[in-house]
Design a protein around this motif. Structure first.
Motif, PDB file in Angstrom:
ATOM      1  N   LYS A  46       0.833  -1.212   0.000  1.00 11.42           N
ATOM      2  CA  LYS A  46       0.000   0.000   0.000  1.00 11.42           C
ATOM      3  C   LYS A  46       0.861   1.252   0.000  1.00 11.42           C
ATOM      4  O   LYS A  46       0.624   2.182  -0.776  1.00 11.42           O
ATOM      5  CB  LYS A  46      -0.916  -0.005   1.223  1.00 11.42           C
ATOM      6  N   ARG A  47       1.855   1.268   0.849  1.00 10.48           N
ATOM      7  CA  ARG A  47       2.749   2.443   0.953  1.00 10.48           C
ATOM      8  C   ARG A  47       3.423   2.732  -0.376  1.00 10.48           C
ATOM      9  O   ARG A  47       3.503   3.877  -0.823  1.00 10.48           O
ATOM     10  CB  ARG A  47       3.790   2.189   2.043  1.00 10.48           C
ATOM     11  N   LEU A  48       3.895   1.697  -1.029  1.00  9.15           N
ATOM     12  CA  LEU A  48       4.589   1.888  -2.298  1.00  9.15           C
ATOM     13  C   LEU A  48       3.638   2.285  -3.418  1.00  9.15           C
ATOM     14  O   LEU A  48       3.962   3.150  -4.237  1.00  9.15           O
ATOM     15  CB  LEU A  48       5.342   0.611  -2.678  1.00  9.15           C
ATOM     16  N   SER A  61      13.010   3.803 -14.082  1.00  8.26           N
ATOM     17  CA  SER A  61      14.061   2.937 -13.566  1.00  8.26           C
ATOM     18  C   SER A  61      13.684   1.470 -13.721  1.00  8.26           C
ATOM     19  O   SER A  61      12.632   1.044 -13.258  1.00  8.26           O
ATOM     20  CB  SER A  61      14.304   3.246 -12.086  1.00  8.26           C
ATOM     21  N   LYS A  62      14.557   0.719 -14.360  1.00  6.12           N
ATOM     22  CA  LYS A  62      14.314  -0.718 -14.515  1.00  6.12           C
ATOM     23  C   LYS A  62      14.723  -1.485 -13.270  1.00  6.12           C
ATOM     24  O   LYS A  62      14.357  -2.640 -13.100  1.00  6.12           O
ATOM     25  CB  LYS A  62      15.088  -1.254 -15.719  1.00  6.12           C
ATOM     26  N   THR A  63      15.477  -0.837 -12.397  1.00  5.20           N
ATOM     27  CA  THR A  63      15.998  -1.543 -11.218  1.00  5.20           C
ATOM     28  C   THR A  63      15.454  -0.991  -9.907  1.00  5.20           C
ATOM     29  O   THR A  63      15.983  -1.290  -8.843  1.00  5.20           O
ATOM     30  CB  THR A  63      17.535  -1.468 -11.189  1.00  5.20           C
ATOM     31  N   PHE A  64      14.384  -0.210  -9.974  1.00  6.99           N
ATOM     32  CA  PHE A  64      13.869   0.420  -8.753  1.00  6.99           C
ATOM     33  C   PHE A  64      13.545  -0.604  -7.669  1.00  6.99           C
ATOM     34  O   PHE A  64      13.971  -0.464  -6.527  1.00  6.99           O
ATOM     35  CB  PHE A  64      12.630   1.274  -9.063  1.00  6.99           C
ATOM     36  N   VAL A  65      12.788  -1.629  -8.019  1.00  2.00           N
ATOM     37  CA  VAL A  65      12.387  -2.635  -7.021  1.00  2.00           C
ATOM     38  C   VAL A  65      13.609  -3.362  -6.468  1.00  2.00           C
ATOM     39  O   VAL A  65      13.722  -3.577  -5.265  1.00  2.00           O
ATOM     40  CB  VAL A  65      11.361  -3.625  -7.602  1.00  2.00           C
ATOM     41  N   GLN A  66      14.538  -3.712  -7.337  1.00  2.00           N
ATOM     42  CA  GLN A  66      15.743  -4.408  -6.886  1.00  2.00           C
ATOM     43  C   GLN A  66      16.574  -3.517  -5.953  1.00  2.00           C
ATOM     44  O   GLN A  66      17.087  -3.984  -4.933  1.00  2.00           O
ATOM     45  CB  GLN A  66      16.612  -4.846  -8.076  1.00  2.00           C
ATOM     46  N   ASP A  67      16.704  -2.242  -6.313  1.00  2.00           N
ATOM     47  CA  ASP A  67      17.461  -1.307  -5.472  1.00  2.00           C
ATOM     48  C   ASP A  67      16.778  -1.110  -4.122  1.00  2.00           C
ATOM     49  O   ASP A  67      17.435  -1.115  -3.080  1.00  2.00           O
ATOM     50  CB  ASP A  67      17.622   0.045  -6.173  1.00  2.00           C
ATOM     51  N   LEU A  68      15.465  -0.953  -4.151  1.00  2.00           N
ATOM     52  CA  LEU A  68      14.719  -0.790  -2.903  1.00  2.00           C
ATOM     53  C   LEU A  68      14.843  -2.038  -2.031  1.00  2.00           C
ATOM     54  O   LEU A  68      15.088  -1.942  -0.830  1.00  2.00           O
ATOM     55  CB  LEU A  68      13.245  -0.490  -3.201  1.00  2.00           C
ATOM     56  N   ALA A  69      14.719  -3.191  -2.638  1.00  2.00           N
ATOM     57  CA  ALA A  69      14.830  -4.452  -1.892  1.00  2.00           C
ATOM     58  C   ALA A  69      16.200  -4.562  -1.229  1.00  2.00           C
ATOM     59  O   ALA A  69      16.303  -4.952  -0.064  1.00  2.00           O
ATOM     60  CB  ALA A  69      14.603  -5.639  -2.827  1.00  2.00           C
ATOM     61  N   ARG A  70      17.230  -4.218  -1.966  1.00  2.00           N
ATOM     62  CA  ARG A  70      18.581  -4.289  -1.401  1.00  2.00           C
ATOM     63  C   ARG A  70      18.707  -3.350  -0.201  1.00  2.00           C
ATOM     64  O   ARG A  70      19.261  -3.711   0.821  1.00  2.00           O
ATOM     65  CB  ARG A  70      19.620  -3.937  -2.470  1.00  2.00           C
ATOM     66  N   ASN A  71      18.163  -2.144  -0.319  1.00  2.00           N
ATOM     67  CA  ASN A  71      18.240  -1.190   0.782  1.00  2.00           C
ATOM     68  C   ASN A  71      17.380  -1.577   1.979  1.00  2.00           C
ATOM     69  O   ASN A  71      17.702  -1.240   3.114  1.00  2.00           O
ATOM     70  CB  ASN A  71      17.872   0.218   0.293  1.00  2.00           C
ATOM     71  N   LEU A  72      16.297  -2.272   1.723  1.00  2.00           N
ATOM     72  CA  LEU A  72      15.430  -2.753   2.811  1.00  2.00           C
ATOM     73  C   LEU A  72      15.920  -4.076   3.392  1.00  2.00           C
ATOM     74  O   LEU A  72      15.392  -4.545   4.393  1.00  2.00           O
ATOM     75  CB  LEU A  72      13.992  -2.930   2.309  1.00  2.00           C
ATOM     76  N   GLU A  73      16.869  -4.682   2.695  1.00  2.00           N
ATOM     77  CA  GLU A  73      17.406  -5.991   3.078  1.00  2.00           C
ATOM     78  C   GLU A  73      16.338  -7.085   3.061  1.00  2.00           C
ATOM     79  O   GLU A  73      16.234  -7.911   3.965  1.00  2.00           O
ATOM     80  CB  GLU A  73      18.134  -5.919   4.424  1.00  2.00           C
ATOM     81  N   ILE A  74      15.522  -7.028   2.006  1.00  3.16           N
ATOM     82  CA  ILE A  74      14.536  -8.067   1.738  1.00  3.16           C
ATOM     83  C   ILE A  74      14.656  -8.430   0.257  1.00  3.16           C
ATOM     84  O   ILE A  74      15.356  -7.754  -0.496  1.00  3.16           O
ATOM     85  CB  ILE A  74      13.087  -7.638   2.074  1.00  3.16           C
TER      86      ILE A  74
END
Length: 111
Positions: free
Chosen positions: A42-44, A57-70
């Motif tokens: 919901k937040r996203l 960005s083609k890597t937005f989800v991957q970058d966010l996941a890496r920063n969230l550590e999930i």
């Protein structure tokens, strides 16, 4: 001594109450995980900057996941959960569902 305890009515009641506490804790934690990941989706989905930035960005989800550590798959499923069930009270099986069951039985597989 164990036989003496088992025959005591208070001990039987203690065991039943402890089982209830554990069962409730497990139930609550399972629903909290569903609720938490749904809230992430919901937040996203509701953030205008996320919408704008992720378009380019083609890597937005991957970058966010890496920063969230999930995993990026967790983000994907969180978004799918919110998209498919925009109201949390419409999730199938209600509060009896687990996150694993929700993603394996009710959500589409990642692309």
């Amino acid at each position: 001594m164990e036989k003496e305890l088992i025959n005591k009515e208070w001990y039987e009641q203690l065991v039943e109450e402890c089982k209830s506490i554990i069962t409730e804790a497990i139930f609550t934690s399972r629903w909290a995980l569903v609720e938490g990941y749904w809230s992430l989706g919901k937040r996203l989905r509701e953030d205008e900057q996320v919408k704008e930035f992720s378009k380019g960005s083609k890597t937005f989800v991957q970058d966010l996941a890496r920063n969230l550590e999930i995993s990026d798959r967790t983000i994907y499923y969180s978004l799918q959960a919110y998209d498919k069930y925009p109201k949390l009270d419409t999730v199938p099986e209600g509060k009896n569902i687990t996150w694993n069951k929700l993603i394996t039985k009710y959500l589409p597989k990642p692309k």
